[in-house]
Design an enzyme around this catalytic site. Structure first.
Site, PDB file in Angstrom:
ATOM      1  N   GLU A 144       0.808  -1.225   0.000  1.00  0.00           N
ATOM      2  CA  GLU A 144       0.000   0.000   0.000  1.00  0.00           C
ATOM      3  C   GLU A 144       0.835   1.266   0.000  1.00  0.00           C
ATOM      4  OE1 GLU A 144      -0.766  -2.634   1.934  1.00  0.00           O
ATOM      5  OE2 GLU A 144      -2.746  -3.232   1.209  1.00  0.00           O
ATOM      6  N   HIS A 203     -10.452  -4.868   9.991  1.00  0.00           N
ATOM      7  CA  HIS A 203     -11.114  -4.560   8.710  1.00  0.00           C
ATOM      8  C   HIS A 203     -12.357  -3.691   8.911  1.00  0.00           C
ATOM      9  CE1 HIS A 203      -8.520  -7.558   6.871  1.00  0.00           C
ATOM     10  NE2 HIS A 203      -9.051  -7.326   5.691  1.00  0.00           N
TER      11      HIS A 203
END
Lengths: 349, 328
Positions: free
Chosen positions: B60, B129
């Site tokens: 990322e 998450h």
């Protein structure tokens, strides 16, 4: 640990295009001497508190930036580096007066006093910045390379960083992406053997940095970073590889910084013996002595050149930085966001 | 106008922007061959090719930095980060480079990137998450933050974000990709600043953004039907900069205010809106405003606990009623 490199056979010129003419060598000698005097004058200005914040000097490493960028196309190729960035900017074509004014925090600085020593930018000369997060430029340089490849020109992206940056995740993420997409980026590792004050053998499992590029199947070499002719020859090969569309390349230059990591660093972590060994391999002296040996220069000519440089820096560079105005406080919030962007308020439908 | 789902609106905006400018690229994990976890780029890999619709490694910070670097030479990257929880890994490049480069270069260089990422609590995805990150990004000078609450905004905000010269973070929500709504048939650019009154009412303002706009709308219906309270609902689709004038104007009309957010209260959107009440319209208020926020916990896996951690329309109703003594 290998503190003194012995790279006699690596990086030497293999054909004429990798050789520097006497005129070029004399010019490079002057540029490197100028860089040394510029940085030493920064040191004084810092002690005088004309320069604030952190200051990272390049003294001792001059052959790296000069050898590589001499082999690049200045103003055509895109260059970025870390916070030790003054000399890379100047070699890319930045006006040394504007670089010094930036260090003084003045409106006449490269970044109008908003950046400082660690953030020199000169986009007109394609010097794309000095960045102060160790390893931060790795992915930015791959990104520039991605853009260049899309646009189809023959420019390349050149990223200078130190050995310690290779222990950041961005090193691995970026080399991987550079390779899978075969992007035109040259990584130049200026291995000065220390990450801040920690010696490389205490922080890094594999001390020869060029070997780490093998993990990403990227061609890499390690050469003497104190001999500008060796650096130039190695960089010529590296740049030819990248510019020809063969993908990334990793060039490791063994070098040494004379000052501490920054001005707040007393150098207590290094031995005098180690320092004196490296001082004997000073990049300016190596080139100077070679030119004297070949009778292309005399010692008195060198001394004259040195004197003229010192005077020029004092009169032109420091003088300009002193006289440049401070930024206006009314402009404090300028440059945060684009001004009058039509997409911000609608009205484009 | 045609009805389409939120993901379809995003896909249309991607398609139009890729078609409009050969330097627009899309990148992220599984967005190419696989078409995107939430289908926002479905079919675009085949249409525009691997060079422009790029499946990235799971790196990322690396690929966000790559997008930023590409933007330095004229590329307009739309970066999808599959879950905002993974955007924590990219905060270095987003915050230290994208948001600051214009300023520290004295205006020479900008990073006109778009980052899209769903942040929010879906169904039992667990603590790593389910985070919401808008509070982090809206506190960063040099970064725009928008958060579409419906398909029309999803389409129009992405279109404007691609064209805008600033870096823009678009905060989406896992639970909203299948939401249906009307989107204009003609090309449309939604402003990146401002707020929108989505329901008019004279008695109280319910401020929301993204998913909480829908809690506010549900709450407003109940308040009207069952309690005779007419609530104005204001959609704060721009979180940075926040629409101070819009907030002030609504409070001046209703004199009572609730701010609803899915995230935890500390240092959050609600806190910031409360500060604006104080600074802009304190004397317009007839009652202390109330924040409706999540419990200050990592989001639990257990369904019952997860539900208890996250606010809902019911909480907005209760908060509103607390400002009308005698109505409940």
């Amino acid at each position: 640990m290998k503190v003194m490199p012995g790279f006699a056979q690596q990086g030497v010129a293999e054909n004429d295009s990798e050789l520097l003419s006497v005129t070029d060598k004399k010019r490079l000698l002057r540029e490197m001497l100028y860089a040394r005097r510029f940085e030493e004058r920064c040191y004084e200005a810092y002690v005088e508190r004309k320069i604030g914040g952190f200051l990272h000097l390049y003294s001792g490493e001059e052959a790296c930036a000069h050898g590589v960028l001499e082999a690049a196309r200045i103003g055509h190729d895109y260059v970025m580096t870390s916070y030790r960035d003054h000399i890379h900017a100047i070699k890319c074509g930045s006006d040394p007066r504007a670089v010094m004014a930036e260090l003084f925090g003045k409106e006449g600085g490269t970044c109008k006093g908003r950046g400082g020593s660690m953030h020199i930018f000169d986009v007109a000369h394609r010097f794309m910045g000095g960045y102060a997060l160790v390893g931060g430029p790795f992915p930015l340089a791959v990104g520039i390379a991605k853009g260049l490849k899309m646009k189809g020109g023959d420019e390349i992206s050149i990223c200078f960083l130190g050995d310690a940056a290779n222990n950041q995740g961005t090193f691995h993420e970026s080399l991987n992406m550079a390779k899978i997409w075969d992007l035109p980026v040259l990584y130049v590792c200026e291995n000065n053997l220390y990450g801040i004050g920690t010696r490389i053998d205490r922080s890094t499992a594999v001390q020869d940095q060029y070997k780490r590029a093998a993990a990403y199947d990227i061609p890499a070499v390690q050469v003497d970073g104190q001999d500008v002719e060796v650096v130039y020859a190695a960089a010529k090969k590296a740049i030819e590889h990248v510019r020809s569309g063969n993908g990334p390349y990793f060039l490791e230059l063994m070098t040494y910084r004379y000052r501490g990591h920054s001005m707040s660093d007393s150098n207590a972590y290094r031995s005098k013996d180690e320092e004196s060994k490296w001082l004997k391999r000073d990049p300016i002296h190596i080139l100077r002595n070679r030119l004297i040996d070949s009778r292309d220069l005399t010692l008195s000519e060198f001394k004259e050149m040195d004197k003229a440089i010192i005077e020029e820096i004092e009169n032109e560079v420091i003088g300009f930085a002193e006289q440049s105005p401070e930024p206006r406080v009314e402009d404090l919030e300028k440059y945060v966001l684009a001004e009058n962007d039509p997409y911000v308020h609608g009205g484009v439908n | 106008m045609s009805q389409m789902m939120y993901w379809e609106a995003l896909r249309r905006a991607h398609d139009e922007e890729l078609g409009n400018d050969p330097l627009v690229i899309v990148m992220g994990e599984d967005i190419g061959v696989a078409g995107g976890t939430y289908k926002a780029t479905q079919g675009l890999y085949d249409k525009y090719g691997a060079e422009r619709v790029i499946d990235t490694p799971i790196s990322e910070n690396g690929y966000t930095g790559l997008g930023i670097g590409a933007s330095f030479v004229g590329v307009k990257p739309i970066i999808e980060i599959m879950s905002v929880n993974f955007a924590w890994l990219a905060t270095d490049q987003i915050v230290n480079t994208a948001a600051k480069v214009r300023y520290m270069s004295g205006g020479q260089l900008t990073a006109p990137i778009v980052i899209r990422s769903p942040g929010g609590t879906a169904h039992q995805l667990g603590a790593q998450h389910s985070a919401r990150m808008e509070k982090v990004f809206m506190g960063i000078a040099g970064l725009r933050v928008v958060t579409p609450s419906n398909p029309k905004q999803a389409y129009g905000l992405l279109k404007s974000a691609v064209r805008c010269a600033d870096p823009v973070f678009i905060n989406e929500h896992e639970l909203m990709y299948n939401m249906k709504g009307e989107v204009p048939d003609e090309e449309f650019f939604h402003p990146l600043e401002g707020s929108e009154v989505v329901r008019q009412g004279r008695d109280i303002t319910l401020f929301g953004y993204n998913i909480s706009v829908h809690w506010c709308l549900q709450a407003a219906e109940v308040l009207s039907r069952e309690h005779g309270i007419e609530a104005e609902v204001v959609d704060l689709y721009a979180l940075s900069p926040l629409d101070r004038e819009g907030i002030k104007a609504s409070v001046a009309r209703t004199h009572k205010a609730i701010i609803a957010e899915e995230a935890e209260a500390p240092v959050g959107v609600g806190a910031e809106v409360m500060a604006i009440f104080n600074e802009e319209c304190f004397f317009e208020l007839d009652a202390p405003p109330v924040r409706v926020s999540a419990a200050n916990v990592p989001i639990p896996y257990n369904h019952k606990l997860e539900k208890a951690a996250i606010p809902s329309a019911k909480d907005v109703i209760a908060a509103a009623l607390s400002l009308f003594p005698g109505k409940h």
